[in-house]
Structures are given as C-alpha cells and as structure tokens.
Motif scaffolding. Structure first.
Motif, mmCIF file in Angstrom:
data_model
loop_
_atom_site.group_PDB
_atom_site.id
_atom_site.type_symbol
_atom_site.label_atom_id
_atom_site.label_comp_id
_atom_site.label_asym_id
_atom_site.label_seq_id
_atom_site.Cartn_x
_atom_site.Cartn_y
_atom_site.Cartn_z
ATOM 1 N N GLY A 230 1.486 4.122 -3.046
ATOM 2 C CA GLY A 230 1.351 5.567 -2.866
ATOM 3 C C GLY A 230 2.533 6.310 -3.478
ATOM 4 O O GLY A 230 2.357 7.342 -4.140
ATOM 5 N N GLN A 231 3.741 5.802 -3.278
ATOM 6 C CA GLN A 231 4.919 6.439 -3.864
ATOM 7 C C GLN A 231 4.929 6.307 -5.384
ATOM 8 O O GLN A 231 5.440 7.179 -6.096
ATOM 9 C CB GLN A 231 6.197 5.832 -3.272
ATOM 10 C CG GLN A 231 6.429 6.182 -1.818
ATOM 11 C CD GLN A 231 6.551 7.682 -1.584
ATOM 12 O OE1 GLN A 231 6.991 8.432 -2.457
ATOM 13 N NE2 GLN A 231 6.148 8.136 -0.413
ATOM 14 N N HIS B 61 0.836 -1.207 0.000
ATOM 15 C CA HIS B 61 0.000 0.000 0.000
ATOM 16 C C HIS B 61 0.870 1.255 0.000
ATOM 17 O O HIS B 61 0.627 2.207 -0.755
ATOM 18 C CB HIS B 61 -0.905 -0.031 1.234
ATOM 19 C CG HIS B 61 -1.953 1.037 1.268
ATOM 20 N ND1 HIS B 61 -1.678 2.324 1.694
ATOM 21 C CD2 HIS B 61 -3.274 1.025 0.928
ATOM 22 C CE1 HIS B 61 -2.782 3.050 1.627
ATOM 23 N NE2 HIS B 61 -3.768 2.294 1.157
ATOM 24 N N LYS B 62 1.918 1.257 0.835
ATOM 25 C CA LYS B 62 2.816 2.408 0.912
ATOM 26 C C LYS B 62 3.574 2.591 -0.405
ATOM 27 O O LYS B 62 3.701 3.715 -0.911
ATOM 28 C CB LYS B 62 3.801 2.222 2.064
ATOM 29 C CG LYS B 62 4.787 3.371 2.209
ATOM 30 C CD LYS B 62 5.730 3.140 3.382
ATOM 31 C CE LYS B 62 6.744 4.282 3.500
ATOM 32 N NZ LYS B 62 7.674 4.066 4.642
#
Length: 292
Positions: free
Chosen positions: A236-237, A232-233
C-alpha cells in the motif's frame, strides 16, 4: 528541550540553500527506491522458497529425518552464490528503476543542475533504460506485459540513446519531455500490477508458512504468516510512492514546458521532492517487517 531541538532543526533547514535541500530530498528518494527493492526482494524470496518446497525432500536436505545424514553435499558448507531473480520479478524491478531515475533527472533539471551533477543522473537513467529495453518481448508480468511490447521497448531504446548524447540543459529538457508519457504509463502499469504482486506473494508465502514445522501454531510458522499482512501494508505504501512520483512527473514536466524562471522551477522541484520524501519514509518504515 524539545522546543530547543526543534528550533535548532528549523534553523539548520533555513540555513541550507534550496539546492542543498534538494540534494537531501533526492537522497531520501534513493532510500524509497531501496524500499521498493525490499518489496520485490521479499516476493522473490517467497517464490523461490515455495518452489524449493516442491522438490523431493532428499533433494532439499539430506541431513534431517534420519539418525545419520543420508548424503553429503559440499554446497551445504560453501558460500551460496547470489541467486538470480525470477525473470518476471526482475522485469518489475527494472521498470521501477527506470521510472525512479527519470524522476530524479527531472528534479535535477528543474533545480538547475548542470555539468557533472546533471550528467551523473542522465548516465544512470540511460543505463536503466538500456536494461528496460533488454526486456523486449517479455511476458508473464500481468499489467506490465503491454509495457514490454515492441513499440514501447523501441521508445525506451530511443530515449536511452538520446540521453547518452546530451551535452547541455536545453538538450536534456527536449529529450526528457519528448517521451514523458512513456514513464507515466510505466508508473500506472506498476500500480495496476500490485494486485498480481500481492496474489503471488500470498500464495508463495502461505505455502512457505504452512511448511514450517509445527504449523500453524509454532512460533516460526506464526512469524512466517505474519509477513503476509506486513507485505500487504508495505505494498500500500509502495502505491502511495508511485502515485507521488506520478504527480511529481506531471508538475515537473508542466514547469519545464513553461518559460519559467530558474527560481520558480526550483520551488516546484522542492515541493515535489518533499512529497516523495514523505512517501519514501513511510515506505521505508513499512518494509522493515518483511526485510531479510
């Protein structure tokens, strides 16, 4: 000591010519492309593992669950051939590759690259566009589906043909600017597609983690579940990188349309490359927990 090291770093940066700096930033964007491949690779691995779990236990492994192996499969001890990506995931990889190489061609053109330096970027772009054109009529990829409809695929093909015949900078500028909306639409489609990418990963990796012996409390199961928030992180990036690429497109195209001096265009290219370098580094760091 820190001040001395920092000062040395600044002196080194100042000693570089703008074009040398630009080469550094384009290399950093290559690393960002590697980060996007890790994201789609992790998705592909999770989907493949989840599918394998649906096979009968005997088909998955005949060496466990009994005092003695129930069968022998020579494939268990031979090198595994490369597994082709899931078609829907391959479509995403190819689309991003075309966008990335288009951006690199714009940066090279705006920086005044000529001859072999520009030709190498254009050759890579033509190859990526040909791959994208090969996805004609492909469905099942959420927000990307309209992008792979016949009119857009025809535009990819036409752009690839023009790029392959370019022999001068003026021709390159004309060819790349003619279909700038095509790549900007591709970037937006990739951004719009990320919720579907996460949902697919959440389901597949959740099934994989649940199937780990001792789930949900064993160390192996916890590690498998922890990949989900890490993905998920990283996603985002990836969106941050796509947005930086979109802004880079807009700025570089605007500069290439103006009768600017080569130095002004080079400064714009450097500014945009810096943004992409920053986003690329953040993506590179974010994908480490999900890398194989």
């Amino acid at each position: 000591i820190f001040a001395a090291v920092l000062g040395a770093g600044l002196l080194t940066a100042c000693a570089e010519t703008p074009r040398e700096q630009l080469r550094t930033y384009v290399t950093a964007f290559d690393a960002a492309r590697d980060g996007s491949r890790v994201i789609y690779g992790a998705l592909d691995d999770a989907v493949a593992e989840a599918k394998a779990l649906q096979e009968p236990a005997a088909a998955r492994d005949c060496t466990t669950g009994a005092p003695a192996p129930s069968c022998f499969d020579p494939a268990d001890v031979l090198p595994k051939p490369d597994r082709p990506r899931e078609p829907s995931i391959e479509a995403r990889v190819v689309t991003f590759e075309a966008v990335a190489l288009y951006n690199e061609a714009l940066i090279a053109l705006a920086s005044g690259a000529t001859g072999d330096a520009l030709g190498a970027r254009l050759t890579s772009l033509a190859g990526a566009l040909d791959k994208a054109a090969g996805l004609a009529g492909f469905t099942g990829v959420g927000a990307l589906t309209p992008l792979l409809a016949a009119p857009v695929i025809n535009a990819f093909t036409a752009l690839a043909t023009r790029v392959e015949t370019i022999r001068a900078n003026a021709e390159a500028r004309t060819a790349l600017l003619k279909d700038e909306a095509l790549t900007q639409d591709a970037i937006q489609a990739l951004i719009d597609d990320t919720p579907a990418v996460y949902s697919l990963y959440l389901s597949a990796q959740g099934n994989v983690a649940t199937a780990v012996p001792g789930a949900p409390l064993s160390a192996a199961s916890v590690a498998a579940f922890q990949k989900i928030p890490a993905f998920h992180k990283a996603l985002g990036q990836y969106v941050v990188l796509l947005n930086a690429t979109d802004e880079s497109h807009e700025a570089l195209i605007a500069e290439l349309r103006r009768p600017q001096s080569p130095e002004a265009r080079l400064n714009t290219a450097l500014d945009q490359a810096l943004e992409i370098r920053s986003a690329g580094r953040a993506l590179r760091d974010a994908v480490r927990p999900i890398a194989p």
